[in-house]
Enzyme design. Structure first.
Site, mmCIF file in Angstrom:
data_model
loop_
_atom_site.group_PDB
_atom_site.id
_atom_site.type_symbol
_atom_site.label_atom_id
_atom_site.label_comp_id
_atom_site.label_asym_id
_atom_site.label_seq_id
_atom_site.Cartn_x
_atom_site.Cartn_y
_atom_site.Cartn_z
ATOM 1 N N VAL A 131 85.235 0.959 -20.581
ATOM 2 C CA VAL A 131 86.437 1.781 -20.540
ATOM 3 C C VAL A 131 87.681 0.936 -20.290
ATOM 4 C CG1 VAL A 131 87.633 3.617 -19.281
ATOM 5 C CG2 VAL A 131 85.196 3.843 -19.792
ATOM 6 N N ASP B 289 88.709 -8.063 -12.894
ATOM 7 C CA ASP B 289 87.335 -7.656 -12.660
ATOM 8 C C ASP B 289 86.697 -8.635 -11.682
ATOM 9 O OD1 ASP B 289 85.238 -5.677 -14.425
ATOM 10 O OD2 ASP B 289 84.305 -7.233 -13.191
ATOM 11 N N THR C 26 81.356 4.957 -11.472
ATOM 12 C CA THR C 26 81.020 5.822 -10.341
ATOM 13 C C THR C 26 79.609 6.358 -10.573
ATOM 14 O OG1 THR C 26 82.325 7.525 -11.491
ATOM 15 C CG2 THR C 26 83.311 6.522 -9.547
ATOM 16 N N THR D 226 85.348 8.666 -12.902
ATOM 17 C CA THR D 226 84.910 10.044 -12.727
ATOM 18 C C THR D 226 84.535 10.317 -11.276
ATOM 19 O OG1 THR D 226 84.056 10.092 -14.980
ATOM 20 C CG2 THR D 226 83.259 11.784 -13.472
ATOM 21 N N CYS E 27 78.084 8.838 -18.140
ATOM 22 C CA CYS E 27 78.880 10.075 -18.016
ATOM 23 C C CYS E 27 78.013 11.322 -17.939
ATOM 24 C CB CYS E 27 79.840 10.193 -19.199
ATOM 25 S SG CYS E 27 81.289 9.125 -19.081
ATOM 26 N N ARG F 99 73.192 1.281 -19.343
ATOM 27 C CA ARG F 99 73.290 1.985 -18.067
ATOM 28 C C ARG F 99 72.622 3.357 -18.121
ATOM 29 N NH1 ARG F 99 79.584 1.915 -17.016
ATOM 30 N NH2 ARG F 99 79.527 2.172 -19.281
#
Length: 439
Positions: free
Chosen positions: A22, A40, A90, A125, A265, A336
């Site tokens: 993202v 990062d 998250t 999120t 997500c 992920r």
């Protein structure tokens, strides 16, 4: 002069914190217009970007080589920016409760390097209330500054779809919110620099936070419904895809399909919503049911593999199974929360150690995250069962000759093909006599 004007005039910089699937595309997009710092903690990732390598495949190596983003792992460089965009993951804990440590940690880092007149926008999120109740106090504590006086905060949920080359940052309406009218306007103008289709100004930060978890929960529930139908139709001996194709002839059909629901997500966000709802005394009836169904699909597919092996007169423990794909979605290297891993674990329970192929995934990532050693597609030989788990283009382009040479030499009726993504032609499979099953 407003912060937006200073950013446009390159008197102030934008900092993007968290350079994954993202954050990195956001940084690259803004760098075409303004000065950008990309931060990062992962020094290896920063080194790759500085060497012109895009491990996410989101924008490509050429775009990374040409971008003016200043990639760094030095947190003090954040002091040079006034507009901060937070795009850290998250995830959820093992007990499915929100793991806010990444967003809390990044708030500490930003707070220690925050200067007066800054705006911090969270894209990660979270459940409604996290930005104002958890993040702002950390920023204030670490910076010694007062929110609303010395700096402002907003929330703009990310909507980038990893691997999707059609729906991009530029053409997806961006939800934006701010702690007050002034910050909302500033944040909106900044995002309008790169979002061509414009932004939606949410009435509050909590509304924007809620919109994000709800839109993914909605998709999760719809897919869960299709997964439940697939399990029932399997018992009925009815082909689910045939049913869906028939249903989709109606104008208002939603066109969802069954499948493995993983990723950062859809497979995670509903738990954030449920967590906060339960904290307020409401026990989810629908969302948790959907999650239970979707989290169980790996076992359902694995059981189907075992049944097909038995029906093909195979000794399960001695069977050689090849799984094609480990990423959470097609044509994307992101592993992920991959639910393919659930299939692998369940097969292990039966004494089957499948070989796994994925030309999109990074071998080191697969091994470090799941202990899975990837093999090359050309090395797949003498298998009893092929599992098409992910719809990568590399798998869709395989011809019948290539598929057949992966199997052990036996009658086609003893060659098991499990097609999770329904990428093969069932009519052709039946003609050739394969032992075929699809979700």
């Amino acid at each position: 002069m407003s912060l937006y004007e200073k950013v446009v005039n390159k008197e102030e910089k934008i900092a993007v914190i968290g350079l994954g699937y993202v954050g990195m595309p956001i940084a690259v997009a803004f760098a075409k217009k303004v000065n950008v710092i990309g931060f990062d903690l992962n020094t290896q990732k920063i080194e790759q970007y500085n060497n012109g390598i895009d491990p996410t495949n989101e924008v490509g190596n050429e775009a990374i080589r040409q971008t003016t983003v200043e990639f760094t792992a030095d947190a003090t460089k954040l002091q040079e920016a006034k507009f901060h965009i937070v795009a850290v993951p998250t995830p959820v804990n093992a007990d499915k409760t929100p793991d806010l440590s990444p967003v809390e940690g990044v708030s500490v880092t930003i707070g220690r390097n925050l200067t007066k007149g800054s705006i911090v926008v969270y894209e990660s999120t979270v459940y409604p209330g996290v930005t104002e109740d958890i993040c702002i106090p950390i920023l204030e504590k670490e910076s010694g500054l007062k929110c609303g006086v010395d700096f402002k905060v907003g929330y703009s949920p990310e909507r980038i779809n990893p691997g999707d080359k059609v729906h991009r940052l530029e053409n997806i309406t961006k939800i934006v919110s701010g702690m007050d009218k002034e910050s909302l306007e500033e944040i909106s103008k900044v995002y309008e620099l790169v979002v061509e289709v414009g932004v939606h100004r949410a009435s509050s930060i909590k509304v924007a936070e809620a919109a994000k978890v709800v839109e993914n929960s909605q998709r999760d529930i719809n897919i869960a419904f299709m997964n439940e139908l697939a399990m029932v139709f399997d018992r009925m001996g009815i082909d689910t895809k045939d049913v869906i194709e028939a249903m989709n002839t109606k104008w208002n059909a939603l066109k969802f399909y069954p499948g493995l629901v993983g990723g950062h997500c859809i497979g995670v966000d509903p738990y954030y919503f449920v967590y906060e709802a339960e904290r307020l005394g409401y026990h989810s009836q629908i969302i948790l049911s959907g999650r239970k169904i979707n989290d169980g699909m790996g076992k359902f597919v694995a059981d189907a593999i075992i049944k097909k092996l038995i029906l093909a007169n195979k000794v399960v423990r001695q069977s050689k199974v090849a799984i094609l794909g480990i990423t959470f979605k097609e044509n994307c290297p992101d592993i992920r929360n991959s639910k393919v891993v659930d299939i692998i674990k369940e097969l292990n329970e039966y004494g089957v150690e499948p070989i796994v192929v994925d030309p999109q995934a990074e071998s080191n990532d697969a091994y470090n995250e799941y202990g899975v050693e990837l093999v090359d597609l050309n090395e797949v030989r003498n298998v009893d069962c092929l599992v098409f788990a992910v719809g990568h283009d590399e798998f869709k382009s395989l011809n019948w000759g290539q598929i057949d040479e992966m199997f052990v030499d036996c009658d086609n009726s003893e060659k098991v093909i499990v097609d999770v993504k329904s990428i093969l032609d069932r009519v052709e499979m039946d003609k050739k006599g394969y032992s075929y099953w699809r979700l």
